[in-house]
Design a protein around this motif. Structure first.
Motif, short mmCIF file in Angstrom:
data_model
loop_
_atom_site.label_atom_id
_atom_site.label_comp_id
_atom_site.label_asym_id
_atom_site.label_seq_id
_atom_site.Cartn_x
_atom_site.Cartn_y
_atom_site.Cartn_z
N ILE A 160 -4.89 1.51 -13.79
CA ILE A 160 -5.38 0.83 -12.60
C ILE A 160 -6.75 1.40 -12.24
CG2 ILE A 160 -4.99 0.40 -10.15
CD1 ILE A 160 -1.99 0.64 -10.73
N ILE A 161 -7.73 0.52 -12.08
CA ILE A 161 -9.07 0.94 -11.69
C ILE A 161 -9.36 0.38 -10.31
CG2 ILE A 161 -11.52 0.81 -12.25
CD1 ILE A 161 -10.76 0.49 -15.16
N LEU A 162 -9.69 1.25 -9.39
CA LEU A 162 -10.03 0.85 -8.04
C LEU A 162 -11.53 1.03 -7.86
CD1 LEU A 162 -7.06 2.44 -6.05
CD2 LEU A 162 -7.32 0.08 -6.80
N LEU A 163 -12.23 -0.06 -7.60
CA LEU A 163 -13.69 -0.05 -7.48
C LEU A 163 -14.08 -0.21 -6.02
CD1 LEU A 163 -16.56 -0.29 -8.78
CD2 LEU A 163 -16.15 -2.76 -8.88
N ALA A 164 -14.94 0.69 -5.54
CA ALA A 164 -15.42 0.61 -4.17
C ALA A 164 -16.90 0.98 -4.13
CB ALA A 164 -14.62 1.54 -3.26
N LEU A 165 -17.70 0.09 -3.57
CA LEU A 165 -19.15 0.31 -3.50
C LEU A 165 -19.64 0.07 -2.08
CD1 LEU A 165 -20.17 -1.71 -6.71
CD2 LEU A 165 -19.75 0.74 -6.56
N GLY A 166 -20.54 0.92 -1.61
CA GLY A 166 -21.16 0.72 -0.31
C GLY A 166 -20.54 1.54 0.80
N ARG A 167 -21.34 1.79 1.82
CA ARG A 167 -20.90 2.67 2.92
C ARG A 167 -19.77 2.06 3.74
NH1 ARG A 167 -26.13 1.43 4.37
NH2 ARG A 167 -26.76 3.57 4.00
N ASN A 168 -19.64 0.72 3.74
CA ASN A 168 -18.57 0.10 4.52
C ASN A 168 -17.20 0.30 3.88
OD1 ASN A 168 -19.40 -1.61 2.40
ND2 ASN A 168 -18.41 -3.37 3.36
N LYS A 169 -17.17 0.83 2.65
CA LYS A 169 -15.88 1.11 2.00
C LYS A 169 -15.47 2.58 2.16
CE LYS A 169 -15.39 -2.99 0.10
NZ LYS A 169 -16.65 -3.63 0.47
N ALA A 170 -16.35 3.42 2.70
CA ALA A 170 -16.07 4.85 2.78
C ALA A 170 -14.82 5.16 3.60
CB ALA A 170 -17.28 5.60 3.34
N GLN A 172 -7.77 5.30 -11.78
CA GLN A 172 -9.15 5.78 -11.79
C GLN A 172 -9.92 5.14 -10.64
OE1 GLN A 172 -11.42 4.63 -15.21
NE2 GLN A 172 -13.16 5.92 -14.72
N PHE A 173 -10.62 5.96 -9.88
CA PHE A 173 -11.51 5.47 -8.84
C PHE A 173 -12.92 5.41 -9.39
CE2 PHE A 173 -8.27 6.15 -5.63
CZ PHE A 173 -8.64 5.27 -4.62
N ILE A 174 -13.62 4.32 -9.16
CA ILE A 174 -15.05 4.23 -9.47
C ILE A 174 -15.76 3.98 -8.14
CG2 ILE A 174 -16.85 2.97 -10.70
CD1 ILE A 174 -14.85 2.29 -12.85
N LEU A 175 -16.50 4.98 -7.69
CA LEU A 175 -17.15 4.94 -6.38
C LEU A 175 -18.64 5.22 -6.53
CD1 LEU A 175 -14.66 7.30 -4.51
CD2 LEU A 175 -14.45 4.83 -4.76
N ASP A 176 -19.44 4.61 -5.67
CA ASP A 176 -20.82 5.06 -5.60
C ASP A 176 -20.89 6.15 -4.52
OD1 ASP A 176 -20.74 3.72 -3.18
OD2 ASP A 176 -22.20 2.18 -3.72
N THR A 177 -22.06 6.76 -4.38
CA THR A 177 -22.17 7.89 -3.46
C THR A 177 -21.89 7.49 -2.02
OG1 THR A 177 -24.56 7.49 -3.38
CG2 THR A 177 -23.79 9.20 -4.87
N LEU A 178 -22.18 6.24 -1.65
CA LEU A 178 -21.95 5.80 -0.28
C LEU A 178 -20.46 5.62 0.00
CD1 LEU A 178 -24.87 3.23 0.07
CD2 LEU A 178 -24.77 5.57 0.92
N ALA A 179 -19.72 5.03 -0.94
CA ALA A 179 -18.29 4.83 -0.76
C ALA A 179 -17.54 6.16 -0.78
CB ALA A 179 -17.74 3.91 -1.84
N ALA A 180 -18.10 7.17 -1.45
CA ALA A 180 -17.45 8.49 -1.55
C ALA A 180 -17.91 9.44 -0.45
CB ALA A 180 -17.74 9.10 -2.92
N LYS A 181 -18.69 8.93 0.48
CA LYS A 181 -19.34 9.79 1.47
C LYS A 181 -18.35 10.63 2.27
CE LYS A 181 -23.61 10.43 3.02
NZ LYS A 181 -24.75 10.71 2.14
N GLY A 182 -17.18 10.06 2.61
CA GLY A 182 -16.25 10.78 3.47
C GLY A 182 -15.28 11.69 2.75
N LEU A 183 -15.39 11.82 1.44
CA LEU A 183 -14.45 12.63 0.68
C LEU A 183 -14.88 14.09 0.62
CD1 LEU A 183 -13.75 10.23 -2.34
CD2 LEU A 183 -12.48 10.44 -0.20
#
Length: 367
Positions: A38-48, A75-86
């Protein structure tokens, strides 16, 4: 999944109606859970916020939270904005995939205990185009530089015969390999004496090398390389790979291929999908390897050209390709190398890239 899920592993797909559509198929949690990966894709600050909520939901109060903490391969695929709160336990955690690009570094090596070779059309192409990456891979893999041609037509002062120039260039290649920490092989393909026209003799020489050494990972010029000898070598390599992939007896069933750029034939945007962020020590080895070819750098400063290209790529790629214009870019090394990566697993896939060679076209990520 608007309905309340009381038993995630039991609810399966169903047909639903939705205004504006004739039929809608929804996957139930059981179908999703039964997936191999399972691949979970999240991009952008609104997904953080939702990313942080799902990952922190260790009790499984939401289906997404239950899923990622119970499925064996998520597997998570995140950009830096979506991963901001981790918050990462290891402050040195590196992004390994971003915006469709794979990023390899010293702490995130893609291969371990593999047999790797870099096809170098001329004796000095290995370090110029992939030296830092090969020095990095040599830490955990068996790596070699495979010199395709003698390169004896290059101008070398105070030499009068081809044999003199061959001896000089092959000795320089041996010195380069020692500096990179890799092995070296010499094919002396006949195509070099036939204006880069590939014949079955060239193909069989390459095929024999691949078979005898059980090569699994290949570095080579890209399909649109502007140098005629480079494209000839690429064609011979691909034809040999097509034969091996048609041979049920060959032990290697697929090849990981990395096509490289060089100062004479740069990648355009969309022609690369793999970024190597090497340690500074690997790049020092790269430059030393280039300078081992004194007969060539005395004529053309390839060391300066390669250093400038790697610096330019490291300055622009993090924002231009990875983070997005105006966004916070990932932190990479001061000098990087770029590649187009593809897994060749059938003769039909190889044929696609042979067509690009015939048209002198570089690979594309949309290919």
């Amino acid at each position: 999944m608007g309905d309340e899920i009381k038993s995630p592993k039991q609810s399966r797909e169903r047909l639903a109606t939705n205004e504006g559509y004739w039929k809608v198929v929804t996957l139930g949690p059981a179908n999703i859970f039964n997936a191999k990966k399972i691949i979970l894709l999240a991009l952008g600050r609104n997904k953080a916020k939702i990313v942080r909520k799902v990952i922190s939901d260790q009790k499984g109060e939401t289906f997404a939270g239950w899923l990622i903490h119970n499925h064996p391969n998520v597997q998570f695929i995140l950009d830096t904005l979506a991963a901001k709160g981790l918050k990462f336990k290891n402050s040195n955690t590196l992004v390994t995939s971003m915006s469709g690009f794979t990023i390899m570094s010293e702490s995130n090596q893609m291969f371990v205990n593999k047999v790797v070779t870099c096809f170098s059309p001329h004796p000095d192409d290995t370090s110029i185009s992939a030296g830092a990456t090969l020095a990095l891979l040599s830490q955990r893999n068996s790596v070699s530089s495979c010199i395709c041609t003698t390169g004896h037509r290059a101008y070398i002062p105070n030499t009068t015969t081809a044999q003199e120039r061959i001896l000089i260039r092959e000795n320089e290649a041996r010195e380069e390999a020692e500096l990179l920490g890799i092995g070296v092989e010499f094919l002396r393909l006949p195509l070099y004496s036939r204006a880069s026209q590939v014949t079955e003799e060239d193909v069989q020489i390459v095929k024999s090398f691949l078979q005898q050494n059980n090569i699994e990972v290949i570095f080579m010029p890209h399909t649109g390389d502007s140098h005629q000898t480079h494209r000839g070598c690429v064609k011979a390599i691909l034809l040999a790979l097509r034969e091996l992939l048609s041979d049920a007896q060959h032990s290697v069933k697929s090849f990981e291929v990395f096509m490289y750029e060089g100062p004479w034939s740069l990648f355009a945007p969309g022609s690369y999908n793999f970024v190597v962020s090497p340690p500074s020590s690997a790049f020092v080895n790269k430059i030393s390897g280039i300078r081992a070819h004194r007969s060539q750098t005395a004529r053309t400063p390839y060391d300066r050209a390669a250093d400038s290209l790697a610096t330019l790529r490291a300055s622009l790629v993090p924002e231009q390709d990875l983070g997005g214009f105006g966004a916070e870019p990932p932190q990479l090394a001061d000098k990087i190398e770029l590649f187009f990566h593809v897994t060749l697993s059938s003769p039909q896939v190889v044929d696609d890239y042979l067509q690009l060679v015939e048209k002198s076209k570089a690979p594309t990520t949309s290919h």
